[in-house]
Design a protein around this motif. Structure first.
Motif, mmCIF file in Angstrom:
data_model
loop_
_atom_site.group_PDB
_atom_site.id
_atom_site.type_symbol
_atom_site.label_atom_id
_atom_site.label_comp_id
_atom_site.label_asym_id
_atom_site.label_seq_id
_atom_site.Cartn_x
_atom_site.Cartn_y
_atom_site.Cartn_z
ATOM 1 N N ALA A 37 0.024 4.826 -5.160
ATOM 2 C CA ALA A 37 -0.577 4.285 -6.590
ATOM 3 C C ALA A 37 0.350 3.295 -6.390
ATOM 4 O O ALA A 37 -0.749 2.176 -7.435
ATOM 5 C CB ALA A 37 0.084 5.339 -7.835
ATOM 6 N N ILE A 38 1.354 2.560 -6.213
ATOM 7 C CA ILE A 38 1.951 1.414 -7.284
ATOM 8 C C ILE A 38 1.472 0.079 -6.215
ATOM 9 O O ILE A 38 0.760 -0.448 -6.723
ATOM 10 C CB ILE A 38 3.746 2.102 -6.936
ATOM 11 N N ILE A 39 1.944 0.266 -5.048
ATOM 12 C CA ILE A 39 2.021 -0.787 -4.075
ATOM 13 C C ILE A 39 0.628 -0.920 -3.622
ATOM 14 O O ILE A 39 -0.605 -0.224 -3.568
ATOM 15 C CB ILE A 39 2.215 -0.560 -3.128
ATOM 16 N N GLY A 40 0.046 -2.408 -4.841
ATOM 17 C CA GLY A 40 -1.394 -2.808 -4.941
ATOM 18 C C GLY A 40 -1.749 -4.093 -4.960
ATOM 19 O O GLY A 40 -1.118 -5.057 -4.142
ATOM 20 N N THR A 41 -2.773 -4.207 -6.083
ATOM 21 C CA THR A 41 -2.691 -5.916 -6.571
ATOM 22 C C THR A 41 -1.982 -6.796 -6.959
ATOM 23 O O THR A 41 -1.581 -7.731 -6.547
ATOM 24 C CB THR A 41 -3.996 -5.947 -6.925
ATOM 25 N N GLY A 42 -0.887 -6.125 -7.471
ATOM 26 C CA GLY A 42 0.733 -6.574 -7.924
ATOM 27 C C GLY A 42 0.970 -6.807 -7.492
ATOM 28 O O GLY A 42 0.927 -8.740 -7.674
ATOM 29 N N ILE A 43 1.361 -6.796 -6.600
ATOM 30 C CA ILE A 43 2.567 -7.673 -5.003
ATOM 31 C C ILE A 43 1.476 -8.123 -4.605
ATOM 32 O O ILE A 43 1.810 -9.750 -4.241
ATOM 33 C CB ILE A 43 3.248 -5.932 -5.033
ATOM 34 N N PHE A 229 3.933 -6.324 -14.781
ATOM 35 C CA PHE A 229 4.139 -5.249 -14.573
ATOM 36 C C PHE A 229 2.993 -4.054 -13.917
ATOM 37 O O PHE A 229 3.320 -3.020 -13.638
ATOM 38 C CB PHE A 229 4.096 -4.748 -16.322
ATOM 39 N N PHE A 230 1.773 -4.759 -14.073
ATOM 40 C CA PHE A 230 1.180 -4.600 -13.618
ATOM 41 C C PHE A 230 1.410 -3.688 -12.523
ATOM 42 O O PHE A 230 1.167 -2.602 -11.661
ATOM 43 C CB PHE A 230 -0.867 -4.776 -13.003
ATOM 44 N N ALA A 231 1.757 -4.181 -11.139
ATOM 45 C CA ALA A 231 2.133 -4.452 -9.987
ATOM 46 C C ALA A 231 3.007 -3.026 -9.940
ATOM 47 O O ALA A 231 3.010 -2.855 -9.013
ATOM 48 C CB ALA A 231 2.973 -4.956 -9.420
ATOM 49 N N PHE A 232 3.385 -2.632 -11.289
ATOM 50 C CA PHE A 232 4.966 -0.950 -10.905
ATOM 51 C C PHE A 232 3.924 0.112 -11.133
ATOM 52 O O PHE A 232 4.523 1.057 -11.792
ATOM 53 C CB PHE A 232 5.836 -0.989 -11.738
ATOM 54 N N ILE A 233 3.451 -0.324 -11.710
ATOM 55 C CA ILE A 233 1.635 0.723 -12.679
ATOM 56 C C ILE A 233 1.378 1.726 -11.407
ATOM 57 O O ILE A 233 1.101 1.444 -10.115
ATOM 58 C CB ILE A 233 1.121 0.364 -13.483
ATOM 59 N N GLY A 234 1.700 3.399 -11.864
ATOM 60 C CA GLY A 234 1.208 4.391 -10.633
ATOM 61 C C GLY A 234 2.678 5.126 -10.719
ATOM 62 O O GLY A 234 1.929 6.458 -9.830
HETATM 63 N N1 ALA Z 1 0.126 -1.061 -9.147
HETATM 64 C C1 ALA Z 1 -1.166 -0.411 -8.345
HETATM 65 C C2 ALA Z 1 -1.278 -2.086 -8.177
HETATM 66 O O1 ALA Z 1 -0.305 -2.878 -7.822
HETATM 67 C C3 ALA Z 1 -1.978 -0.144 -10.005
HETATM 68 O O2 ALA Z 1 -2.236 -2.308 -7.804
#
Ligand code: ALA
Length: 473
Positions: A37-43, A229-234
């Motif tokens: 869930a965490i690694i995604g569009t954020g990074i 912070f979005f990148a850590f959400i999940g």
């Molecule tokens: N943390 C998730 C992302 O970076 C939601 O895509």
């Protein structure tokens, strides 16, 4: 009073015991779920755009600030998850402990966190698709692949929706495989790119402020933290699977904290290397990691990164979508949302109606909204949920001191206070427009609650009460 009504512990236990979900997930599965869930569009996307617009190379500091806030909030989440080990995430914890109104606000906020995060990730996916197709010699016109007509973003959400309706979620192994791909591509990026880092690109590390709050300088670092912070959400998505954990009391905190820790280390590595390979000002693009790889001249790696990003972002959408439907399932079962959100398909055994309605709305949001608007609103809503969860831990230590806590947040009240302070500071750094959007969202939520949920939930509670007292006599 209704607004403070709490869900009885006995009922939660009964729900957990009668759950149809199998208890099959161990600590590694839960950690994989979190990383999924965490690694995604954020990074993959925001690291570049935020460095270019807000923080420069100091995006690395932004990430560290954000990660520290997440660790504090994660420790609070872990205590909650071990106290109330049933599905539904922070919403369920709040209903059991802080009353219906706060639970509703958190549940309504989690829609921003999960559903809108899927839209954001879909926009990121679309950016990497365009980039990959370009490698193949096919140029998708930007007018079709950016707001307000981002067709690939909307379509991929519909594909994910279809797969979830027929029950792709059965496969924890697929998730684990995709998680390995995501981790592998970030490690390959760090290792392959490290040799091309030039110090000149990393200086000045904190570019001077332009005269506007949030555009470079220290205010840019703070706003960068709020956005990244979005990148850590999940990591909290782990808590939505509490009912499937073999040993929730021990494994939930492990899953939450380990997934957060692994991602933080990877993110910092990727950010340092990316900022070192190319000037940050060139990264305001939909596919920044690809730009970084192209700059190294390692042409074979470029399509590999893009394909891995496409698979990785796909899995992020799936995991967040499952989290969203579970929260809706719990809210609907409690009477706060219409019963159709808890309806399960007789053959597929999935919450098909809820999935289809949500999927359609998520696809529309992904198709028409720019990534900055989406990602900042997701961050804002999630910050609010985290603040409530952190403060909730302090309140509960006083109001329910005897409730069993297999995992205890250390140094209460310091850790929850720091969790709340870090989140609030980052919220303050976000633009006014994002605040206005959050307030509008909350007002809509309160209207829905007072017009529908409050009455229905109280009817449901009294019906349950009648059943319970009839059973006793
Ligand atoms: N943390 C998730 C992302 O970076 C939601 O895509």
């Amino acid at each position: 009073m209704d607004l403070l009504a709490k869900k009885p512990l006995g009922q939660l236990k009964a729900e957990a015991e009668t759950s149809l979900l199998k208890r099959s997930l161990g600590p590694w599965n839960l950690t994989a779920l979190g990383i999924g869930a965490i690694i995604g569009t954020g990074i993959f996307v925001l690291t570049g755009t935020t460095a270019a617009v807000n923080a420069g190379p100091a995006i690395v500091l932004s990430m560290i600030i954000s990660a520290i806030g997440c660790v504090f909030a994660g420790l609070c989440y872990a205590e909650f998850a071990s106290m109330v080990p049933v599905a539904g995430s922070a919403y369920t914890y709040a209903y059991a402990t802080m009353g219906e109104l706060i639970a509703w606000i958190i549940g309504w906020d989690l829609i921003l966190e999960y559903a809108l995060a899927i839209s954001t990730v879909a926009v990121g996916w679309s950016g990497y698709l365009v980039s990959f197709m370009h490698n193949l010699g096919i140029d998708i016109p930007m007018a079709w692949a950016s707001a307000p007509t981002n067709l690939p973003a909307a379509l991929i959400v519909l594909v994910v929706t279809g797969l979830l309706v027929i029950g792709i979620r059965e496969s924890a192994n697929t998730n684990t495989a995709l998680v390995f791909i995501k981790i592998a591509v970030l490690i390959v990026f760090i290792v392959a790119g490290a040799g091309y880092v030039r110090w000149a690109n990393l200086t000045p590390f904190v570019p001077p402020n332009t005269g506007h709050f949030g555009e470079f300088g220290w205010s840019g670092v703070l706003r960068g933290a709020g956005i990244m912070f979005f990148a850590f959400i999940g990591f909290d998505a782990v808590s939505t699977a509490a009912q499937e954990a073999k040993n929730p009391a021990r494994d939930m905190p492990t899953g939450i904290l380990l997934s957060l820790g692994i991602c933080t280390v990877l993110y910092i590595g990727v950010a340092i290397v990316l900022m070192g390979i190319v000037p940050y000002s060139s990264l305001n693009v939909p596919d920044p990691l690809a730009i970084g790889i192209d700059a190294t001249g390692l042409t074979w790696l470029s399509p590999v990164v893009k394909i891995a990003a496409l698979f990785g972002l796909f899995s992020t959408m799936v995991v967040n979508f499952i989290g969203q439907t579970r929260v809706f399932f719990s809210m609907s079962r409690d009477g706060l949302l219409p019963p159709m959100f808890a309806r399960v398909h007789p053959r597929f055994r999935t919450p098909h109606v809820s999935t289809m309605i949500t999927g359609l709305l998520i696809a529309i949001a992904a198709g028409v909204t720019p990534i900055t608007v989406l990602s900042q609103l997701v961050s804002m809503g999630t910050f609010l949920a985290f603040v409530l969860v952190s403060l909730g831990i302090i309140v509960l230590r006083r109001t329910a001191p005897d409730w069993p806590r297999p995992f205890r947040t250390p140094a209460v009240p310091l850790v929850p206070i720091l969790g709340a302070v870090f989140c609030i500071a980052q919220m303050i750094s976000l633009p006014h427009t994002t605040w206005i959007r959050l307030v509008v969202w909350l007002v809509v939520g309160l209207v829905v609650y007072f017009a529908y949920g409050r009455v229905r939930a109280s009817q449901k509670r009294s019906a349950l009460g009648r059943v319970t007292s009839a059973a006793r006599t």
